[in-house]
Enzyme design. Sequence first.
Site, PDB file in Angstrom:
ATOM      1  N   TYR A  18     -11.313  -0.990   0.876  1.00  0.00           N
ATOM      2  CA  TYR A  18     -11.185  -0.706   2.319  1.00  0.00           C
ATOM      3  C   TYR A  18      -9.899   0.047   2.628  1.00  0.00           C
ATOM      4  O   TYR A  18      -9.739   0.584   3.711  1.00  0.00           O
ATOM      5  CB  TYR A  18     -11.294  -2.012   3.121  1.00  0.00           C
ATOM      6  CG  TYR A  18     -10.005  -2.690   3.522  1.00  0.00           C
ATOM      7  CD1 TYR A  18      -9.351  -3.558   2.646  1.00  0.00           C
ATOM      8  CD2 TYR A  18      -9.447  -2.490   4.781  1.00  0.00           C
ATOM      9  CE1 TYR A  18      -8.177  -4.189   3.021  1.00  0.00           C
ATOM     10  CE2 TYR A  18      -8.264  -3.122   5.151  1.00  0.00           C
ATOM     11  CZ  TYR A  18      -7.636  -3.968   4.266  1.00  0.00           C
ATOM     12  OH  TYR A  18      -6.464  -4.588   4.645  1.00  0.00           O
ATOM     13  N   ARG A  19      -9.020   0.148   1.653  1.00  0.00           N
ATOM     14  CA  ARG A  19      -7.681   0.669   1.912  1.00  0.00           C
ATOM     15  C   ARG A  19      -6.969   0.718   0.570  1.00  0.00           C
ATOM     16  O   ARG A  19      -7.320  -0.036  -0.336  1.00  0.00           O
ATOM     17  CB  ARG A  19      -7.024  -0.362   2.823  1.00  0.00           C
ATOM     18  CG  ARG A  19      -5.612  -0.187   3.178  1.00  0.00           C
ATOM     19  CD  ARG A  19      -5.238  -1.389   4.038  1.00  0.00           C
ATOM     20  NE  ARG A  19      -3.921  -1.226   4.565  1.00  0.00           N
ATOM     21  CZ  ARG A  19      -3.294  -2.136   5.286  1.00  0.00           C
ATOM     22  NH1 ARG A  19      -3.893  -3.284   5.557  1.00  0.00           N
ATOM     23  NH2 ARG A  19      -2.097  -1.924   5.748  1.00  0.00           N
ATOM     24  N   TYR A  60       0.826  -1.213   0.000  1.00  0.00           N
ATOM     25  CA  TYR A  60       0.000   0.000   0.000  1.00  0.00           C
ATOM     26  C   TYR A  60       0.864   1.269   0.000  1.00  0.00           C
ATOM     27  O   TYR A  60       0.359   2.346   0.276  1.00  0.00           O
ATOM     28  CB  TYR A  60      -0.933  -0.004   1.205  1.00  0.00           C
ATOM     29  CG  TYR A  60      -1.895  -1.176   1.214  1.00  0.00           C
ATOM     30  CD1 TYR A  60      -2.997  -1.196   0.358  1.00  0.00           C
ATOM     31  CD2 TYR A  60      -1.705  -2.268   2.066  1.00  0.00           C
ATOM     32  CE1 TYR A  60      -3.875  -2.271   0.351  1.00  0.00           C
ATOM     33  CE2 TYR A  60      -2.575  -3.353   2.058  1.00  0.00           C
ATOM     34  CZ  TYR A  60      -3.660  -3.344   1.202  1.00  0.00           C
ATOM     35  OH  TYR A  60      -4.530  -4.414   1.196  1.00  0.00           O
TER      36      TYR A  60
HETATM   37  C1  LIG Z   1       3.300 -10.071   1.916  1.00  0.00           C
HETATM   38  C2  LIG Z   1       2.390  -9.082   2.583  1.00  0.00           C
HETATM   39  C3  LIG Z   1       1.353  -9.533   3.371  1.00  0.00           C
HETATM   40  C4  LIG Z   1       0.517  -8.637   4.026  1.00  0.00           C
HETATM   41  N1  LIG Z   1      -0.480  -9.119   4.821  1.00  0.00           N
HETATM   42  C5  LIG Z   1      -1.275  -8.270   5.490  1.00  0.00           C
HETATM   43  C6  LIG Z   1      -2.271  -8.760   6.371  1.00  0.00           C
HETATM   44  O1  LIG Z   1      -2.387  -9.955   6.592  1.00  0.00           O
HETATM   45  N2  LIG Z   1      -3.075  -7.867   6.997  1.00  0.00           N
HETATM   46  C7  LIG Z   1      -2.928  -6.523   6.813  1.00  0.00           C
HETATM   47  O2  LIG Z   1      -3.671  -5.749   7.420  1.00  0.00           O
HETATM   48  N3  LIG Z   1      -1.983  -6.032   5.995  1.00  0.00           N
HETATM   49  C8  LIG Z   1      -1.141  -6.855   5.340  1.00  0.00           C
HETATM   50  N4  LIG Z   1      -0.156  -6.348   4.527  1.00  0.00           N
HETATM   51  C9  LIG Z   1      -0.037  -4.895   4.345  1.00  0.00           C
HETATM   52  C10 LIG Z   1       0.928  -4.193   5.319  1.00  0.00           C
HETATM   53  O3  LIG Z   1       2.231  -4.682   5.155  1.00  0.00           O
HETATM   54  C11 LIG Z   1       0.538  -4.299   6.786  1.00  0.00           C
HETATM   55  O4  LIG Z   1      -0.771  -3.840   6.956  1.00  0.00           O
HETATM   56  C12 LIG Z   1       1.442  -3.518   7.731  1.00  0.00           C
HETATM   57  O5  LIG Z   1       1.121  -3.864   9.057  1.00  0.00           O
HETATM   58  C13 LIG Z   1       1.287  -1.992   7.590  1.00  0.00           C
HETATM   59  O6  LIG Z   1       2.451  -1.345   7.973  1.00  0.00           O
HETATM   60  P1  LIG Z   1       2.723  -0.807   9.465  1.00  0.00           P
HETATM   61  O7  LIG Z   1       1.950  -1.645  10.389  1.00  0.00           O
HETATM   62  O8  LIG Z   1       4.180  -0.715   9.649  1.00  0.00           O
HETATM   63  O9  LIG Z   1       2.075   0.636   9.451  1.00  0.00           O
HETATM   64  P2  LIG Z   1       2.786   2.019   9.132  1.00  0.00           P
HETATM   65  O10 LIG Z   1       3.449   1.919   7.820  1.00  0.00           O
HETATM   66  O11 LIG Z   1       3.559   2.492  10.273  1.00  0.00           O
HETATM   67  O12 LIG Z   1       1.510   2.930   9.049  1.00  0.00           O
HETATM   68  C14 LIG Z   1       0.582   2.828   8.019  1.00  0.00           C
HETATM   69  C15 LIG Z   1      -0.032   4.207   7.794  1.00  0.00           C
HETATM   70  O13 LIG Z   1      -0.785   4.561   8.950  1.00  0.00           O
HETATM   71  C16 LIG Z   1      -0.603   5.945   9.249  1.00  0.00           C
HETATM   72  N5  LIG Z   1       0.031   6.049  10.566  1.00  0.00           N
HETATM   73  C17 LIG Z   1       0.908   5.175  11.106  1.00  0.00           C
HETATM   74  N6  LIG Z   1       1.240   5.555  12.341  1.00  0.00           N
HETATM   75  C18 LIG Z   1       0.581   6.688  12.592  1.00  0.00           C
HETATM   76  C19 LIG Z   1       0.493   7.534  13.727  1.00  0.00           C
HETATM   77  N7  LIG Z   1       1.170   7.259  14.830  1.00  0.00           N
HETATM   78  N8  LIG Z   1      -0.282   8.620  13.655  1.00  0.00           N
HETATM   79  C20 LIG Z   1      -0.984   8.894  12.530  1.00  0.00           C
HETATM   80  N9  LIG Z   1      -0.952   8.117  11.427  1.00  0.00           N
HETATM   81  C21 LIG Z   1      -0.189   7.021  11.466  1.00  0.00           C
HETATM   82  C22 LIG Z   1       0.248   6.518   8.165  1.00  0.00           C
HETATM   83  O14 LIG Z   1      -0.581   7.073   7.181  1.00  0.00           O
HETATM   84  C23 LIG Z   1       0.986   5.319   7.615  1.00  0.00           C
HETATM   85  O15 LIG Z   1       1.325   5.470   6.271  1.00  0.00           O
HETATM   86  C24 LIG Z   1       0.700  -7.237   3.849  1.00  0.00           C
HETATM   87  C25 LIG Z   1       1.744  -6.779   3.036  1.00  0.00           C
HETATM   88  C26 LIG Z   1       2.587  -7.689   2.424  1.00  0.00           C
HETATM   89  C27 LIG Z   1       3.711  -7.167   1.596  1.00  0.00           C
END
Ligand SMILES: Cc1cc2nc3c(=O)[nH]c(=O)nc-3n(C[C@H](O)[C@H](O)[C@H](O)COP(=O)(O)OP(=O)(O)OC[C@H]3O[C@@H](n4cnc5c(N)ncnc54)[C@H](O)[C@@H]3O)c2cc1C
Lengths: 190, 519
Positions: B465-466, B91
Amino acid sequence: MMTWYLRRRDVLGAGALGTAAVGLDTLARFEPGRSRTVTVVEESGVPESRQFASALIDSGFAGEVIRIDQSLNGLLHELEATTGTVIGMTSDPVAMIAGQLLGERGAHARQFWQHHYAGGRWGHRTEGSVRLIENTTHAWPVAIAHQLQSAIGSRSRQFPNACTSGACALVVSSPGMLVSWVHEFEGYQS
Amino acid sequence: MSSIVPQGVAASDFSNALDEFAGVVGKDRVYVDEQPLSSYRDAYSPLADGEFLPSAAVAPEGVEQIKKILKIANAYKIPIWTIGTGRNFAYGGPAPRKSGYVMLDLRRMNRIIEVNEKYGYALVEPGVSYMQLYRHLRAIGSKLWIDPAAPAWGGVMGNALEHGAGYTPYGDHFTMQCGMEVVLADGEVIRTGQGALAGSKHWQVTKHAAGPQFDGMFTQSNFGVVTKMGIWLMPEPPGYKPFMITYEREEDLEAIFEITRPLKVNQIIPNAAVAVDLLWEVSAKTTRRHYFDGKGPLPQSIRKQIASDHKLGMWNYYGALYGPPPIIENNWKIVEDALMSIPGAKLYLDRENDPAWDYRVRLMRGEPNMTEFSIMNWIGGGGHVNFSPLLAPNGSEALAQYNLIKSRCHDHGFDYIGEFLVGWRDMHHILMIMYDRADEAMRKGAYDLFGVLVAEAAESGFGEYRTHLAFMDQIAKTYKHNDGALWDLHQRIKDVMDPNGILSPGKQGIWPKSMRTTS
Ligand SMILES: Cc1cc2nc3c(=O)[nH]c(=O)nc-3n(C[C@H](O)[C@H](O)[C@H](O)COP(=O)(O)OP(=O)(O)OC[C@H]3O[C@@H](n4cnc5c(N)ncnc54)[C@H](O)[C@@H]3O)c2cc1C
């Protein structure tokens, strides 16, 4: 996952075999007295990655190995503590995760060579001598290990080249697309 | 030093702002050079290289520093992009919506402030990853589970703020979130729910409080910087029974979800029930090039070969039962009778040497891992973007959506690689568009395909949804009811709460006034 401090005899088998297969008895040796830590990341389920890691350990170039199983969790646990040079031949996703984690800790991306199986042949994008890799049959990861050691620290143009030997196959457990990569932490550049 | 400067900001102002940021967090926590900044790019981007690059990054260690950073950003009108753990791959990863933004990197704020065994929750900062929380719970001997998304390095907070999903019964992370602390653009710090009561002991126990509930406003938005968040944790159940059922035909999807709906709505299956298509499922074990060297979607004969070689179905259904063993056994009879009534269904309660089974079984019992990244080996070359429409847990709707999306994938030369996941009453459909980033035509094809899917899904009444950064504006515009009144509201709120437009401009298609014409 653990970081293993390997002794030569632990790995003699695979590494020595691979080296002999390509006639690389001149593999660069780890230079005594040089305070450089070289850690090789081995993706244990990937045969090319095992061959590559063994070659580096056997030559004495890499002093530590991090073995990653299919959970890939070892990347999160073990890369945290690395210093010096971190090197690997891994699948593309593992290369991406390792690059991300090491880059965030301040490591510089040095080499990024790609190896791709298509049309019944392995193709490579590498620096340095093309011919060495073209003729290595199934031991090409050993040749890459050799070539990568000498390439560290000096970046040159990449060339595409393909396997020209008769036996060029894709084994079942290979991802068929691999990356050999090097990351270095500042102050450790060779 | 990076040559990128935020749009509309004079170079001298930018330089002053960086000095002032350094005065707050220290010079070594303001990143301006190429090496540290390169780790904020989206490694899987569907765009050509050179897009969505930050100008700098600043990494505070706490709320007081954030307040000061926002004050400086307001003074110089510097756009900043907030990340927690920054693993939002598929994303956009950690990358900002536009080149030139300054990253507000909250990874250093990674304290697990509280674990409450009695009520089953944790209070965490933005930099806490699933793996970190998991290891912490094991280290303190807790009997609480976490609910990780598939990537173990993802953030408990970042994922919930993105409305992400996991695979235990606590898989809807926004639903399981309880209580936030947020720094607003003007530096004001608020706590939601019971946290607003001085001395409350129930901030993480209940979402309810007097007055409107604001938590949702800080998810998928740019109205504040969330600095603490509560997350409910599931107590380890006395029993756990994972299962997988393979279904032979693509059309079985309709029956699968007709049968699943009552099982899910009545919570007989308490966790996310997932139907994974053949190629997603097999890609943790083999690659496309092992079977086919040509371009375009895989021929049907090869799909059949793959299914037979790996003992898989066209759909592969995962779920699990939890609780005291007698209850599991009782419910299992209902589940088995229902799901095995589809002709050709095969049940697995264990699978040897199967990494896909292995990682899903771990995820369904809250054990974080990174295995799902291996599915990227299917194509190789590190490109993938997720198209994620929502639908009802309804068989004919699922089949219609599948057929539409699959045929668009095929038109563009891509395989369909996807899964359907029923949370409780809704269904997420995740299409993984994979491409080799080195193949420019393929990357461009993936980008075009995504755009087509958004438009066609909207015409059929489906919304996502995203989404990835590159498609946020397009998706925002599909929410057309009453001339886009909802996004109009988002932007009106934005203008009031963040008049200088400093917080994550363009996140989810919400732009501040000053950037609405240029965006
Ligand atoms: C192989 C693969 C499998 C995946 N499987 C899943 C899955 O099973 N389920 C799923 O949900 N996703 C999945 N994903 C998508 C994604 O990798 C995950 O959702 C991941 O957890 C999101 O990154 P993060 O938790 O580090 O969030 P971050 O990158 O830290 O945050 C995401 C966004 O939230 C906002 N944000 C973050 N922190 C803050 C804050 N403190 N204040 C305000 N805004 C903020 C920002 O806009 C940021 O860009 C997958 C991706 C890949 C590549």
